[in-house]
Design an enzyme around this catalytic site. Structure first.
Site, PDB file in Angstrom:
ATOM      1  N   ARG A  73       0.819  -1.208   0.000  1.00  0.00           N
ATOM      2  CA  ARG A  73       0.000   0.000   0.000  1.00  0.00           C
ATOM      3  C   ARG A  73       0.857   1.266   0.000  1.00  0.00           C
ATOM      4  NH1 ARG A  73      -2.048   1.337   4.515  1.00  0.00           N
ATOM      5  NH2 ARG A  73      -2.618  -0.768   5.158  1.00  0.00           N
ATOM      6  N   ASP A 116      -7.996  20.507 -12.203  1.00  0.00           N
ATOM      7  CA  ASP A 116      -8.265  19.222 -12.845  1.00  0.00           C
ATOM      8  C   ASP A 116      -7.917  19.407 -14.325  1.00  0.00           C
ATOM      9  OD1 ASP A 116      -9.393  17.049 -14.195  1.00  0.00           O
ATOM     10  OD2 ASP A 116     -11.011  16.819 -12.741  1.00  0.00           O
ATOM     11  N   TYR A 148     -16.602  18.339 -13.363  1.00  0.00           N
ATOM     12  CA  TYR A 148     -16.949  16.932 -13.551  1.00  0.00           C
ATOM     13  C   TYR A 148     -18.025  16.548 -12.533  1.00  0.00           C
ATOM     14  CZ  TYR A 148     -16.636  11.899 -13.337  1.00  0.00           C
ATOM     15  OH  TYR A 148     -16.944  10.567 -13.312  1.00  0.00           O
ATOM     16  N   LYS A 203      -8.783   8.812 -18.747  1.00  0.00           N
ATOM     17  CA  LYS A 203      -9.174   9.451 -19.999  1.00  0.00           C
ATOM     18  C   LYS A 203      -7.985   9.507 -20.966  1.00  0.00           C
ATOM     19  CE  LYS A 203     -12.941   9.859 -17.638  1.00  0.00           C
ATOM     20  NZ  LYS A 203     -13.290  11.049 -16.853  1.00  0.00           N
TER      21      LYS A 203
HETATM   22  C1  LIG Z   1     -13.746  11.248 -15.507  1.00  0.00           C
HETATM   23  C2  LIG Z   1     -13.321  12.474 -14.805  1.00  0.00           C
HETATM   24  C3  LIG Z   1     -13.007  12.456 -13.438  1.00  0.00           C
HETATM   25  C4  LIG Z   1     -13.169  11.210 -12.587  1.00  0.00           C
HETATM   26  O1  LIG Z   1     -12.256  10.222 -12.948  1.00  0.00           O
HETATM   27  P1  LIG Z   1     -12.512   8.634 -12.811  1.00  0.00           P
HETATM   28  O2  LIG Z   1     -11.237   8.075 -13.321  1.00  0.00           O
HETATM   29  O3  LIG Z   1     -13.717   8.305 -13.636  1.00  0.00           O
HETATM   30  O4  LIG Z   1     -12.747   8.359 -11.368  1.00  0.00           O
HETATM   31  C5  LIG Z   1     -12.552  13.635 -12.867  1.00  0.00           C
HETATM   32  N1  LIG Z   1     -12.435  14.774 -13.578  1.00  0.00           N
HETATM   33  C6  LIG Z   1     -12.749  14.823 -14.887  1.00  0.00           C
HETATM   34  C7  LIG Z   1     -12.601  16.118 -15.612  1.00  0.00           C
HETATM   35  C8  LIG Z   1     -13.198  13.679 -15.554  1.00  0.00           C
HETATM   36  O5  LIG Z   1     -13.521  13.753 -16.853  1.00  0.00           O
END
Ligand SMILES: *Cc1c(COP(=O)(O)O)cnc(C)c1O
Length: 365
Positions: free
Chosen positions: A50, A172, A101, A197
């Site tokens: 971990r 983000d 998001y 993504k």
């Molecule tokens: C998809 C997404 C998230 C969350 O990520 P996961 O990998 O699905 O938990 C956070 N911020 C943005 C801008 C996203 O598109």
């Protein structure tokens, strides 16, 4: 911090390919192998699965090198988001875009409903209003461009104001990727990614990342990850790093496709509005209203009439996907019912357009 083996003068595409590789000793593999280990022989610096894993470390060096900070990876983007929001003390205020998001907005609402924090959701394009909201904030969350409204924030101005007020600034950077936007250029404190993504890029893995240039903050976040346990799997880290090696090629191609499609979409009679910030591979279209509805039926129809474009949530993969965002009950009411978010992939743009155009033709009227 740059990984020790990577001179910072190397350009981003080269770093995407070379960062996070094992030392070049005879017969060593070129790629960091997958290390499956829950525990390590005592007496070292890692000790337990971990706390660290060499496969994560390789991925963290690569993402950190691209963002220009030190990186920690997480089980998902939202695991990264929740670990960062955990920095906020009891009752303190978080400012965030109302069109962040959806999972981030839901997490903020959940924390607020349990009295953990105070959340103020803002229109991120109204810089003056955001700056005033920052005055008593502990953390300012930025997402730019926003998902799925594709609004762009003035990161530099907001960051300066927020830090002046003593708040952490988090960006983000999922939509832009470090190839199109490096928020540390504006001195933000933390950069977050849903590496699910574009960074991983193949719609086959969930992964999150948090980067910072501040060693103290890094240690705090690392200890939070150690304790909260939202760690990635070794195989997922390996897949993400494998995907990351072609990030620059994928982003370049997907962005070029997106720019071409935006031009054509703007001309199509079934399309009422095209939202595109000028860069990146995410485009939102709002279908034109008809006599009987505001365009949401056309939007649903569109997502059923294509053979190449896949109707699916998520984004940033090599394959083109799209969805009507308001099909999710939790999507804010300020997002139009007829908005379809499109994640443009790396296929031949003419095939993408042929498929889209025949579907749009069927949505007119
Ligand atoms: C998809 C997404 C998230 C969350 O990520 P996961 O990998 O699905 O938990 C956070 N911020 C943005 C801008 C996203 O598109």
């Amino acid at each position: 911090m740059e990984p020790s083996t990577q001179p910072s003068s190397l350009r981003p595409s080269t770093r995407a390919v070379h960062a996070g590789r094992p030392d070049r000793t005879p017969d060593s593999p070129l790629n960091e192998p997958i290390t499956m280990a829950s525990t390590y022989v005592a007496g070292g610096t890692t000790e337990y699965g971990r706390y660290g894993n060499p496969t994560w470390t390789a991925l963290e060096e690569a993402i950190g090198s691209l963002e220009g900070g030190r990186c920690l990876t997480f089980a998902s983007g939202l695991a990264a988001v929740s670990t960062v929001l955990d920095l906020v003390g009891a009752g303190q205020k978080v400012v965030a875009p109302r069109h962040s998001y959806n999972g981030t907005v839901m997490q903020l609402a959940d924390l607020e409903s349990r009295g953990r924090i105070v959340a103020e959701l803002v229109d991120i394009t109204d810089t003056d209003a955001v700056v005033s909201a920052c005055a008593d904030a502990a953390l300012v969350w930025l997402e730019s461009p926003t998902n799925p409204a594709l609004e762009v924030a003035d990161i530099a101005t907001i960051t300066a104001a927020a830090q002046e007020a003593g708040a952490y600034v988090v960006v983000d950077n999922t939509f832009a990727t470090p190839l199109l936007q490096t928020p540390f250029d504006h001195d933000v404190d933390i950069v977050v990614h849903s590496a699910t993504k574009f960074l991983a890029g193949h719609s086959d893995v969930l992964m999150g990342a948090v980067c910072t240039r501040d060693d103290e903050l890094y240690d705090v976040l690392k200890s939070r990850r150690d304790l909260l346990g939202a760690i990635p799997g070794a195989f997922e880290a390996w897949l993400t790093l494998r995907g990351l090696r072609t990030l620059h090629l994928r982003v370049e191609r997907a962005q070029a496709n997106a720019q071409e499609l935006v031009t054509r979409l703007r001309e199509h009679p079934a399309v009422g509005e095209v939202r595109y910030p000028g860069f990146g591979a995410i485009v939102s279209v709002v279908l034109a209203p008809s006599d009987t509805n505001q365009g949401e039926l056309a939007a649903d129809l569109l997502t059923r009439k294509t053979s190449l474009w896949v109707h699916a949530t998520s984004l940033g993969g090599v394959e083109s996907t799209f969805e009507r965002r308001r099909r999710w009950k939790t999507e804010p009411a300020t997002i139009p019912d007829a908005l379809v978010r499109m994640s443009v992939g790396i296929e031949d743009v003419e095939d993408l357009w042929d498929d889209l155009r025949q579907a749009l033709d069927g949505c007119v009227g």
